[in-house]
Design a protein around this motif. Structure first.
Motif, short mmCIF file in Angstrom:
data_model
loop_
_atom_site.label_atom_id
_atom_site.label_comp_id
_atom_site.label_asym_id
_atom_site.label_seq_id
_atom_site.Cartn_x
_atom_site.Cartn_y
_atom_site.Cartn_z
N PRO A 290 1.85 -9.31 3.51
CA PRO A 290 2.05 -9.95 2.22
C PRO A 290 2.04 -8.91 1.10
CG PRO A 290 0.39 -11.12 3.50
CD PRO A 290 0.67 -9.84 4.21
N SER A 291 2.88 -9.09 0.11
CA SER A 291 2.95 -8.12 -0.98
C SER A 291 1.68 -8.11 -1.81
CB SER A 291 4.15 -8.42 -1.88
OG SER A 291 4.26 -7.44 -2.89
N SER A 292 0.96 -9.25 -1.84
CA SER A 292 -0.18 -9.36 -2.75
C SER A 292 -1.46 -9.83 -2.07
CB SER A 292 0.16 -10.31 -3.90
OG SER A 292 1.26 -9.82 -4.63
N GLU A 293 -1.75 -9.31 -0.88
CA GLU A 293 -3.02 -9.55 -0.21
C GLU A 293 -3.69 -8.21 0.07
OE1 GLU A 293 -4.83 -12.08 0.49
OE2 GLU A 293 -3.56 -13.84 0.40
N GLY A 294 -5.00 -8.25 0.36
CA GLY A 294 -5.72 -7.02 0.67
C GLY A 294 -6.54 -7.16 1.93
N SER A 295 -7.36 -6.13 2.21
CA SER A 295 -8.28 -6.13 3.34
C SER A 295 -7.58 -6.35 4.69
CB SER A 295 -9.38 -7.19 3.16
OG SER A 295 -10.25 -6.80 2.14
N SER A 296 -6.34 -5.87 4.79
CA SER A 296 -5.57 -6.00 6.04
C SER A 296 -5.35 -7.45 6.43
CB SER A 296 -6.25 -5.24 7.18
OG SER A 296 -6.37 -3.87 6.88
N VAL A 297 -5.37 -8.35 5.46
CA VAL A 297 -5.15 -9.77 5.72
C VAL A 297 -3.66 -10.03 5.93
CG1 VAL A 297 -5.30 -12.09 4.73
CG2 VAL A 297 -7.19 -10.48 4.42
N GLY B 245 -2.61 -2.51 -15.05
CA GLY B 245 -2.94 -1.82 -13.81
C GLY B 245 -3.33 -2.77 -12.70
N SER B 246 -4.05 -3.83 -13.05
CA SER B 246 -4.46 -4.81 -12.04
C SER B 246 -3.27 -5.59 -11.50
CB SER B 246 -5.49 -5.78 -12.65
OG SER B 246 -6.64 -5.09 -13.09
N ALA B 247 -2.44 -6.10 -12.41
CA ALA B 247 -1.30 -6.92 -11.99
C ALA B 247 -0.31 -6.10 -11.16
CB ALA B 247 -0.60 -7.51 -13.21
N LEU B 248 -0.02 -4.88 -11.62
CA LEU B 248 0.96 -4.06 -10.91
C LEU B 248 0.46 -3.65 -9.54
CD1 LEU B 248 3.59 -2.47 -10.76
CD2 LEU B 248 2.44 -0.59 -11.96
N SER B 249 -0.76 -3.13 -9.46
CA SER B 249 -1.24 -2.59 -8.19
C SER B 249 -1.54 -3.68 -7.17
CB SER B 249 -2.48 -1.72 -8.42
OG SER B 249 -3.50 -2.46 -9.04
N MET B 250 -1.75 -4.91 -7.61
CA MET B 250 -1.94 -6.02 -6.68
C MET B 250 -0.63 -6.35 -5.96
SD MET B 250 -4.32 -7.93 -5.53
CE MET B 250 -4.61 -9.47 -4.68
N ASP B 251 0.48 -5.95 -6.55
CA ASP B 251 1.80 -6.19 -5.97
C ASP B 251 2.27 -4.89 -5.31
OD1 ASP B 251 4.57 -6.48 -5.55
OD2 ASP B 251 4.71 -7.96 -7.16
N LYS B 252 2.16 -4.84 -3.98
CA LYS B 252 2.48 -3.60 -3.25
C LYS B 252 3.92 -3.15 -3.46
CE LYS B 252 -0.81 -4.63 0.50
NZ LYS B 252 -1.23 -5.97 0.06
N ILE B 253 4.84 -4.11 -3.53
CA ILE B 253 6.25 -3.76 -3.67
C ILE B 253 6.52 -3.11 -5.02
CG2 ILE B 253 8.58 -4.73 -3.87
CD1 ILE B 253 7.70 -6.85 -1.79
N ARG B 254 6.06 -3.73 -6.10
CA ARG B 254 6.31 -3.17 -7.44
C ARG B 254 5.59 -1.84 -7.63
NH1 ARG B 254 7.82 -8.21 -6.04
NH2 ARG B 254 9.69 -8.69 -7.22
N THR B 255 4.40 -1.71 -7.03
CA THR B 255 3.68 -0.43 -7.11
C THR B 255 4.51 0.68 -6.47
OG1 THR B 255 1.54 -1.55 -7.02
CG2 THR B 255 1.56 0.79 -6.52
N LYS B 256 5.07 0.40 -5.29
CA LYS B 256 5.89 1.40 -4.61
C LYS B 256 7.15 1.73 -5.42
CE LYS B 256 6.24 0.80 -0.01
NZ LYS B 256 5.63 1.95 0.68
N GLN B 257 7.71 0.74 -6.08
CA GLN B 257 8.88 1.00 -6.92
C GLN B 257 8.53 1.93 -8.08
OE1 GLN B 257 9.90 -3.07 -7.80
NE2 GLN B 257 11.37 -3.22 -6.11
N VAL B 258 7.35 1.74 -8.67
CA VAL B 258 6.91 2.62 -9.76
C VAL B 258 6.67 4.03 -9.23
CG1 VAL B 258 4.96 3.08 -11.32
CG2 VAL B 258 5.97 0.79 -11.22
#
Length: 314
Positions: A153-160, A105-118
């Motif tokens: 970025p596919s793997s950043e957060g906090s609107s960075v 769950g951590s690895a997948l959701s950190m990657d916005k692209i793969r999460t959207k594909q799922v």
């Protein structure tokens, strides 16, 4: 949904947790926010008698675990290895319980692209997007997808590192943002409407929050610095509120997440459609943060919220 949706506390004795590491700080772009969150969590747990201690970053945690100093970890390490599965795999190897999602769950959701594909494969709604490999032709992609778009970025957060492309004249600035990160980027069609977020705690979707920034965008400044951002909770009413909570839980589970987290959603102003943006598996716990605000709506104090999150590791 009312506070009765929560099960009774599983334990009332702080000694049941043993010695707890509150993991914060680290080296990601979200370090300062993580330190702020971590201090709040640490104070809340200690106020309820938990033997909790601050640990700054994964190397310090590893040293402590090698010497057997902690029994479990409250992870409030935002971004980077704190949310991408690295920490979770490490702790799995040490057989140390940790708050939040596991490795998948951590690895997948950190990657916005793969999460959207799922989500798409599960039939869940999300804005149209394209994946931008390093060096991709951002201009051509933006014109093909159709303006306006967000580039992030596919793997950043906090609107960075987020760039807004409202017109063709904005594309050059977005290209510079992409060059600054060098990695895979997500280009997503901009949804005009209400920005909402839904916290998840165990099997309970918390009341939604509608975010109304003073400026035009809910950027890093509006999230963590500005005092004039409005947070309306619940963000929707009646059937719409029930629908967004149901969607948030479905999205959380589809991404393999567990424990607690937060789902960001847009509601299209013209159609009313709810569209999933991303998952955060270690949400902020600062004075501006949204999960504590939603929990208070159900009568759950910040201290109890931290206790309930930690309780999930028992």
């Amino acid at each position: 949904m009312s506070a009765s949706a929560f099960a009774p506390l599983r334990c009332t004795d702080p000694a049941a947790f043993g010695r707890v590491a509150v993991l914060m700080g680290g080296s990601s772009s979200e370090r300062e926010v993580s330190l702020d969150s971590g201090r709040n969590v640490l104070e809340a747990l200690q106020s309820r008698g938990v033997d909790a201690h601050a640990v700054d970053g994964i190397p310090a945690l590893v040293d402590a675990l090698v010497h057997g100093r902690f029994d479990r970890v409250f992870n409030i390490l935002h971004g980077g290895d704190g949310e991408n599965g690295v920490l979770q795999g490490l702790l799995q190897g040490f057989e140390i319980p940790c708050t939040g999602s596991g490795v998948l769950g951590s690895a997948l959701s950190m990657d916005k692209i793969r999460t959207k594909q799922v989500w798409i494969s599960a039939g869940l709604p999300t804005p149209q997007f394209v994946r931008l490999a390093p060096g991709a032709d951002l201009r051509a992609a933006a014109l093909e997808l159709g303006l306006p778009v967000f580039v992030k970025p596919s793997s950043e957060g906090s609107s960075v590192g987020v760039a807004r492309v409202l017109a063709e004249a904005d594309i050059d600035a977005a290209i510079e943002v992409a060059r600054g990160y060098g990695g895979e980027m997500l280009m997503e069609q901009m949804v005009v409407g209400d920005e909402l977020t839904v916290g998840v705690l165990g099997e309970v979707a918390l009341p939604s929050i509608r975010i109304v920034p003073k400026g035009e965008w809910y950027d890093y400044n509006a999230k963590y610095i500005a005092e004039d951002t409005q947070y309306l909770c619940p963000g929707l009413e009646g059937e719409n509120e029930a629908a967004i909570r149901t969607l948030a839980l479905a999205a959380f589970r589809a991404a393999g997440c567990s424990g607690w987290g937060r789902i960001d959603v847009m509601r299209d102003r013209a159609s009313g459609e709810l569209l999933l943006l991303e998952v955060n598996t270690a949400p902020g716990m600062t004075s501006h943060s949204l999960v504590p605000k939603a929990a208070r709506e159900l009568g759950v104090s910040f201290e109890e919220l931290c206790w309930r999150i930690l309780e999930q590791t028992l």
